[in-house]
Design an enzyme around this catalytic site. Structure first.
Site, PDB file in Angstrom:
ATOM      1  N   ASP A 185      -4.317  -0.170  -3.194  1.00 35.94           N
ATOM      2  CA  ASP A 185      -4.349   0.918  -2.208  1.00 35.94           C
ATOM      3  C   ASP A 185      -3.315   1.995  -2.534  1.00 35.94           C
ATOM      4  OD1 ASP A 185      -6.373  -0.457  -1.005  1.00 35.94           O
ATOM      5  OD2 ASP A 185      -5.450  -0.562   0.965  1.00 35.94           O
ATOM      6  N   HIS A 201      -4.375  -8.476  -3.203  1.00 35.81           N
ATOM      7  CA  HIS A 201      -4.406  -7.468  -2.148  1.00 35.81           C
ATOM      8  C   HIS A 201      -5.025  -7.969  -0.854  1.00 35.81           C
ATOM      9  CE1 HIS A 201      -4.238  -3.407  -0.550  1.00 35.81           C
ATOM     10  NE2 HIS A 201      -5.450  -3.598  -0.094  1.00 35.81           N
ATOM     11  N   HIS A 227      -0.911   4.444  -0.422  1.00 35.78           N
ATOM     12  CA  HIS A 227      -1.846   5.306   0.301  1.00 35.78           C
ATOM     13  C   HIS A 227      -1.485   6.792   0.244  1.00 35.78           C
ATOM     14  CE1 HIS A 227      -5.042   2.919   1.850  1.00 35.78           C
ATOM     15  NE2 HIS A 227      -4.256   2.072   2.499  1.00 35.78           N
ATOM     16  N   ASP A 232       0.820  -1.212   0.000  1.00 31.61           N
ATOM     17  CA  ASP A 232       0.000   0.000   0.000  1.00 31.61           C
ATOM     18  C   ASP A 232       0.857   1.267   0.000  1.00 31.61           C
ATOM     19  OD1 ASP A 232      -1.412  -2.218   0.731  1.00 31.61           O
ATOM     20  OD2 ASP A 232      -2.600  -1.240   2.257  1.00 31.61           O
ATOM     21  N   ASN A 265      -8.742  -2.490  -1.884  1.00 33.20           N
ATOM     22  CA  ASN A 265     -10.070  -2.103  -1.405  1.00 33.20           C
ATOM     23  C   ASN A 265     -10.273  -0.593  -1.421  1.00 33.20           C
ATOM     24  OD1 ASN A 265      -8.105  -2.334   0.800  1.00 33.20           O
ATOM     25  ND2 ASN A 265      -9.750  -1.660   2.119  1.00 33.20           N
ATOM     26  N   HIS A 266      -9.183   0.181  -1.541  1.00 29.50           N
ATOM     27  CA  HIS A 266      -9.329   1.637  -1.624  1.00 29.50           C
ATOM     28  C   HIS A 266      -9.469   2.130  -3.060  1.00 29.50           C
ATOM     29  CE1 HIS A 266      -8.996   3.239   2.484  1.00 29.50           C
ATOM     30  NE2 HIS A 266      -8.465   2.053   2.713  1.00 29.50           N
TER      31      HIS A 266
END
Length: 462
Positions: A258, A339, A231, A229, A290-291
């Site tokens: 992500d 993921h 982010h 990730d 999931n993001h």
């Protein structure tokens, strides 16, 4: 009497472990806390507090399905335990499930009528549900909706003469363009919308042509890097490239979902990754996390950041492109990269993943087993339902331990939260493909706090 003493001892031991779990939670060691709460539950599964506390730890790791299950168990044990409803409501809220969250906060308010915090959150949930109902009422039917991507002609957008930023000369991004763009981003300059549209639209076209599960072949003597990730931590992304080299055909990367949310430089991250994909498709592989979904982007900041730095049109465009991202990758028939770890149902085969029609917002049941925390797992007898896929690593335990390391050092928990600990990536060398873990510390970035564009709901529960 001995049975009573034994029962008392078990309960007492459960409380001791709960104290250790609480300490791990306070130290942000959420995986360790979950393990300890699990031990406490095994000793005394009728204690609603253990289930509710484990639910909160799952929420911190964005394992919302598990959080909802644990909170529901706490409620089943004690229907008047307000924290069970509170924590289930918080998990629903984090998933953008406002209607379900509203029901739980109504219960919290009923149990604790004079709690000002419960009153505040209930009012915010009511507002969100009212807004959601309004949006649903005015939304066009699915069959009548036209893709934003089909309505954009980036070539018709003029570039002002005074624009001094990176420019794409011709049909595709070049390395010089990407370097200039990254340097501009580093100095907090913006990319012209014409080129932003071009990059995103061209990336969408490439991703659309890929299968849901992508096979990657690394020739003997060559290497391959897998990153977890990011982010929205653009300056840490630059640091990875500084440490490990820029993406190229000879130095390929897989970014395992992500890319956005939490960190406040998500636009810079996603445009950089997409630009490298446009420049050289085999230099960089991208998986969906999931993001990369509307519900998460609405809450965790990406939607607000895109609206602020680009435009409303880009909000919808990114959502459409995210639906085109592959779900998983297999490296040299030996390493399975997804993921969210393995599956919540038995009997899943790689052919099942290849057959997934991914071009939509993901259903919750798919999210539960495909998306959650960055994981890299080997194929072989341990997961024989996935089918025969070549030799297993000689040291299976090493690979699983490496997962634990990369998980505990993930940028999701560490860098994006601004805690200043370490991030990590994995570098594989063919043909053995034994992972080499490279760790690094967070680097300085402009004084823009994480979650600067996040939904107010998230700040309420932080």
């Amino acid at each position: 009497m001995p049975n009573m003493e034994s029962q008392d001892s078990t309960v007492s031991r459960g409380e001791e472990i709960k104290v250790l779990a609480n300490e791990a939670f306070k130290a942000h060691k959420y995986s360790q806390a979950i393990d300890l709460y699990t031990q406490a539950i095994e000793l005394n599964g009728k204690n609603a507090v253990y289930w509710a506390n484990r639910a909160l730890a799952h929420t911190k790791l964005e394992e919302y399905g598990s959080a909802i299950q644990d909170a529901s168990k706490a409620i089943e044990i004690d229907p008047k335990y307000s924290k069970g409803y509170y924590r289930r409501g918080a998990a629903f809220l984090a998933m953008g499930k406002f209607k379900e969250a509203l029901k739980d906060f109504q219960q919290v308010k009923k149990i604790c009528p004079n709690d000002p915090d419960a009153t505040k959150k209930l009012k915010e949930c009511e507002k969100a549900v009212m807004k959601l109902k309004f949006e649903e009422a005015i939304a066009a039917p699915e069959s009548e909706r036209r893709l934003v991507a089909d309505s954009i002609d980036f070539r018709s957008i003029d570039v002002e003469q005074q624009y001094s930023g990176a420019r794409i000369e011709g049909d595709s991004a070049t390395l010089d363009f990407v370097k200039k763009m990254m340097d501009d981003f580093k100095n907090q300059k913006c990319l012209h919308k014409r080129y932003a549209f071009q990059i995103v639209l061209q990336t969408r076209e490439m991703l659309q042509a890929l299968p849901s599960l992508v096979d990657i072949n690394i020739p003997d003597g060559k290497h391959f890097t897998v990153c977890g990730d990011v982010h929205g931590q653009f300056y840490d992304l630059l640091n990875i490239f500084e440490l490990n080299g820029l993406p190229s055909e000879e130095n390929p990367y897989l970014f395992n979902g992500d890319f956005v949310d939490r960190g406040s430089f998500s636009v810079e991250v996603i445009l950089t990754l997409f630009a490298f994909k446009c420049m050289c498709p085999s230099a960089i592989y991208l998986a969906r996390g999931n993001h990369e979904s509307k519900s998460m982007n609405k809450i965790y900041g990406f939607e607000g950041e895109v609206r602020s730095k680009l435009s409303e049109t880009f909000v919808e465009l990114f959502a459409e492109v995210f639906c085109c991202l592959p779900l998983a990758h297999v490296i040299n028939d030996k390493v399975f990269v997804v993921h969210g770890g393995l599956f919540s149902v038995d009997g899943v085969k790689l052919s099942d993943i290849r057959a997934i029609d991914r071009f939509s917002e993901p259903p919750e049941e798919a999210w539960h087993y495909l998306m959650s925390v960055a994981r890299m797992l080997p194929l072989g007898d341990l997961f024989d339902t996935l089918g025969p896929l070549g030799d297993l690593f000689d040291t299976l335990g090493l690979m699983l331990n490496c997962y634990g390391v990369i998980h505990n050092l993930s940028m999701e928990e560490v860098l994006a939260s601004g805690m200043g600990n370490k991030g990590a990536f994995m570098r594989f060398e063919a043909p053995e493909l034994k992972p080499n873990i490279v760790t690094f510390s967070a680097v300085p970035h402009p004084d823009v706090k994480p979650m600067a564009y996040a939904n107010n709901f998230l700040r309420m529960f932080s």
